[in-house]
Write an enzyme that holds these catalytic residues in place. Sequence first.
Site, PDB file in Angstrom:
ATOM      1  N   VAL A  73      12.736  85.564  49.322  1.00 43.74           N
ATOM      2  CA  VAL A  73      13.230  84.136  48.961  1.00 43.74           C
ATOM      3  C   VAL A  73      13.750  84.459  47.897  1.00 43.74           C
ATOM      4  O   VAL A  73      12.655  84.990  46.925  1.00 43.74           O
ATOM      5  CB  VAL A  73      11.727  82.817  49.331  1.00 43.74           C
ATOM      6  CG1 VAL A  73      12.741  82.741  50.564  1.00 43.74           C
ATOM      7  CG2 VAL A  73      10.691  82.849  48.976  1.00 43.74           C
ATOM      8  N   SER A  74      14.377  83.702  47.317  1.00 42.90           N
ATOM      9  CA  SER A  74      14.640  83.767  45.768  1.00 42.90           C
ATOM     10  C   SER A  74      14.030  83.316  44.431  1.00 42.90           C
ATOM     11  O   SER A  74      13.897  83.304  43.811  1.00 42.90           O
ATOM     12  CB  SER A  74      15.929  83.705  45.742  1.00 42.90           C
ATOM     13  OG  SER A  74      17.217  84.149  46.509  1.00 42.90           O
ATOM     14  N   SER A  75      12.788  81.964  44.874  1.00 41.20           N
ATOM     15  CA  SER A  75      13.013  81.730  43.649  1.00 41.20           C
ATOM     16  C   SER A  75      10.500  80.936  45.337  1.00 41.20           C
ATOM     17  O   SER A  75      11.024  81.026  45.496  1.00 41.20           O
ATOM     18  CB  SER A  75      12.751  80.571  43.456  1.00 41.20           C
ATOM     19  OG  SER A  75      13.281  79.379  44.387  1.00 41.20           O
TER      20      SER A  75
END
Length: 213
Positions: A73-75
């Site tokens: 995931v990105s964050s």
Amino acid sequence: MEESTELTVSIGEAAKELGVSVKTVRRWADAGKLRFERSPSGHRRFYLSDLKRIVPRDLEALDDRITINYARVSSHDQKPDLVRQVQVLESYSSANGWQFETIQDLGSGLNYNKKGLQKLLKRILSGEVGRIVITHKDRLLRFGSELVFAMCEEFETEVVIVNKSSEALSFEQELVQDMIELIQVFSARLYGARSHKNKKLIDGISKAVDEVK
């Protein structure tokens, strides 16, 4: 010494007979899983009678290379999605009877230097990974995943994408996602990932994007 009368075929013909790549036949031969003899010119010749009896899946079962599930995931705000990805991947691998490990990553799909991705690539290059499993193509990289797939093909690592049908984004949608990810990265560095200013900026950008759609 009596000369063998068994019919033999070339490595290319053996690969065609088994329905696998030449590299796979060579790897199985090197591991002692396939009998062969050398022709006067030094090329491998495989016994057709052996090939007729062999079920490729049986040889694959003897292949002790590991399956790696890769989730990203990105964050930090997307941690629940990371948990869901891991659950889907591990359930899928377990259902197929694969021996697996799971690598989790946190970072933008535009970042090639994520720790998990670097670990995955090193494992592939070492030749110990038989299969990688991901939920969507862009979990590896937003752009450049084809390079990873080419590397997998070279090292005979199968790529399994669990959710193929739901990964099709338009070029414009991918650009929007990339833009938001970049802004998230730079905003977090400028204000701090959990700061009010950072959240306000990201919310404002997301709202503007929704209004343009």
